[in-house]
Design a protein around this motif. Structure first.
Motif, PDB file in Angstrom:
ATOM      1  N   TYR A  12       0.734  -1.330  -0.040  1.00  0.00           N
ATOM      2  CA  TYR A  12      -0.028  -0.061  -0.153  1.00  0.00           C
ATOM      3  C   TYR A  12       0.770   1.367  -0.109  1.00  0.00           C
ATOM      4  N   GLY A  13       1.946   1.302   0.909  1.00  0.00           N
ATOM      5  CA  GLY A  13       2.753   2.467   1.036  1.00  0.00           C
ATOM      6  C   GLY A  13       3.548   2.762  -0.299  1.00  0.00           C
TER       7      GLY A  13
ATOM      8  N   ALA B 146       1.158   3.804  -3.143  1.00  0.00           N
ATOM      9  CA  ALA B 146       0.827   5.388  -2.705  1.00  0.00           C
ATOM     10  C   ALA B 146       2.058   6.223  -2.932  1.00  0.00           C
TER      11      ALA B 146
ATOM     12  N   LEU C  38       1.985   6.822  -6.921  1.00  0.00           N
ATOM     13  CA  LEU C  38       0.971   7.607  -7.264  1.00  0.00           C
ATOM     14  C   LEU C  38       1.346   8.982  -7.179  1.00  0.00           C
ATOM     15  N   ALA C  39       2.052   9.374  -5.980  1.00  0.00           N
ATOM     16  CA  ALA C  39       2.200  10.797  -5.565  1.00  0.00           C
ATOM     17  C   ALA C  39       3.267  11.223  -6.546  1.00  0.00           C
TER      18      ALA C  39
ATOM     19  N   GLU D  18       1.824  11.994  -9.967  1.00  0.00           N
ATOM     20  CA  GLU D  18       1.140  13.257  -9.699  1.00  0.00           C
ATOM     21  C   GLU D  18       1.881  14.450  -9.819  1.00  0.00           C
TER      22      GLU D  18
ATOM     23  N   ASP E 142      -6.150   1.716  -7.650  1.00  0.00           N
ATOM     24  CA  ASP E 142      -6.833   2.905  -7.061  1.00  0.00           C
ATOM     25  C   ASP E 142      -8.005   2.580  -6.298  1.00  0.00           C
TER      26      ASP E 142
ATOM     27  N   LEU F 122      -6.846   1.361  -3.017  1.00  0.00           N
ATOM     28  CA  LEU F 122      -6.219   2.264  -2.127  1.00  0.00           C
ATOM     29  C   LEU F 122      -7.151   3.369  -1.503  1.00  0.00           C
ATOM     30  N   PHE F 123      -8.082   3.822  -2.612  1.00  0.00           N
ATOM     31  CA  PHE F 123      -8.575   4.975  -2.325  1.00  0.00           C
ATOM     32  C   PHE F 123      -9.926   4.779  -2.440  1.00  0.00           C
TER      33      PHE F 123
ATOM     34  N   ALA G 126      -7.837   7.306  -8.662  1.00  0.00           N
ATOM     35  CA  ALA G 126      -7.126   8.440  -8.128  1.00  0.00           C
ATOM     36  C   ALA G 126      -6.481   9.415  -9.512  1.00  0.00           C
TER      37      ALA G 126
END
Length: 409
Positions: free
Chosen positions: A338-339, A342, A345-346, A349, A399, A402-403, A407
């Motif tokens: 997960y980490g 994420a 994804l960051a 972005e 996505d 996770l969210f 995302a």
């Protein structure tokens, strides 16, 4: 039930690997070999490079400073050389042991759609490191993945040495069979082809963990292939072996290194120990690199294939040691994944990339009957082919898990 050191199947239902690891950790501490004189010291270890390689072929995954500058220049030049007007495509392949059958199936199914891109960058960790060279070389090599992930059983991966490990320390299994399998599948001809693609501006990166330094190491396999010597080809295979060497379960891979005056050794193990899946370090200014390479505002995309389930699964928990150990390990892996996702994804972005992803879906609920079970793997491979053949499966799994929603569009 008795276990021998012969090439015998290990039934993971009856004697979980996590329990065996615990036994070794508890009973064999006094048998650990002191390597203090064999390793570089803390002040100088960053200056050591693999013996027999005339130039740098790796970087720490948490890189910074001058090392970063050289990588930026190389990647900018490589992407300019590629001249890919359609945009950058990065494929990231996670760890997952035998569940790598899913990623192998996805790639084969994706090929059948005629929409699989030629990836500019491919990264692999653990079982993803075994898949990555063939994914990098392209659809013509899908057959190698199919064969490895549908016909391999435990005897082709490991020879268990449980009693010696408990008595004198070391690993639960000898990974010499896996080393032979890698050599059989990844021939010198394959490695030369990787070098050719590297010279066209494409990049193949494999991650290991330097146990002495407790840091991720990213190996530029194409650059290493370019050395074009038997020693370099052997190191390519050792890096892949190291990336898949689960600590305690498999022996760590010893890599001779030198600073130009003395020869020492490093211990490298499973890349998933430090990251389950990766694309590029956060210190890499990819947005600027893409702009300088003429790829700003293009369809720049990261493709993630995660070779494990990500959804939590409710099941009444037994308090038996083996069951607790297995559940604990699986929960830790999922949490780390997960980490890592994420984080990717960051980064995407920040740098203006789209992210598409797949993970082993909840509809796959089979259990293996041995550590590497060809029946289990064949069924998971089939599920991967189904997902890879359907473009609508992309975007959703990672996505939403996770969210709860996509995302990135």
């Amino acid at each position: 039930m008795s276990f021998t050191t012969s090439e015998q199947h290990l039934n993971v239902r009856h004697f979980p690997i996590a329990v065996l690891m615990a036994c070794v950790l508890i009973l064999a501490g006094c048998g650990v070999h002191d390597r203090a004189l064999l390793t570089p010291d803390a002040a100088t270890y960053e200056g050591f490079e693999p013996v027999g390689v005339p130039y740098a072929v790796r970087a720490f995954g948490d890189l910074s400073g001058p090392q970063n500058a050289g990588i930026v220049d190389d990647l900018t030049a490589a992407l300019r050389q590629r001249g890919n007007s359609n945009g950058l495509n990065i494929l990231a392949l996670s760890g997952g042991g035998p569940d790598g059958a899913y990623g192998a199936g996805v790639l084969n199914g994706w090929t059948a759609t005629g929409q699989r891109p030629e990836f500019d960058i491919v990264t692999g960790i653990s079982t993803g490191a075994i898949i990555a060279p063939f994914a990098f070389l392209g659809p013509d090599y899908d057959g190698s993945l199919t064969r490895f992930y549908t016909t391999t059983d435990t005897t082709r991966i490991a020879r268990f040495r449980i009693l010696p490990a408990v008595i004198s320390g070391g690993a639960l299994a000898d990974n010499a069979p896996l080393a032979r399998a890698i050599e059989e599948e990844l021939t010198d001809a394959h490695i030369r082809r990787i070098g050719e693609e590297h010279r066209k501006g494409r990049r193949l990166i494999i991650g290991t963990t330097n146990m002495d330094a407790e840091r991720p190491v990213l190996w530029d396999i194409g650059e290493l292939a370019n050395v074009n010597t038997p020693e370099a080809f052997a190191l390519v295979r050792r890096v892949i072996l190291a990336s898949a060497a689960i600590p305690v379960f498999f022996q760590p891979v010893r890599i001779p290194v030198s600073d130009g005056t003395s020869v020492k050794e490093e211990l490298h193990v499973d890349g998933a120990l430090t990251q389950q899946i990766f694309t590029y370090p956060s210190d890499l200014p990819l947005r600027s690199i893409l702009k300088n390479a003429g790829l700003a505002n293009k369809d720049n995309t990261v493709w993630l294939i995660h070779n494990k389930r990500l959804e939590p699964r409710f099941e009444a928990q037994s308090t038996r040691l083996g069951d607790m150990a297995d559940r604990t390990l699986n929960t830790l892996i999922r949490s780390q994944s997960y980490g890592d996702i994420a984080f990717i994804l960051a980064l995407a972005e920040r740098d203006g990339l789209r992210v598409n992803g797949l993970a082993v879906p909840p509809r796959f609920d089979k259990e293996p009957q041995q550590a590497f079970d060809p029946v289990y793997m064949s069924e998971l491979y089939r599920i991967g082919v189904e997902d890879g053949s359907d473009p609508q499966t992309w975007y959703r799994d990672l996505d939403q898990v996770l969210f709860g929603e996509k995302a990135l569009p």
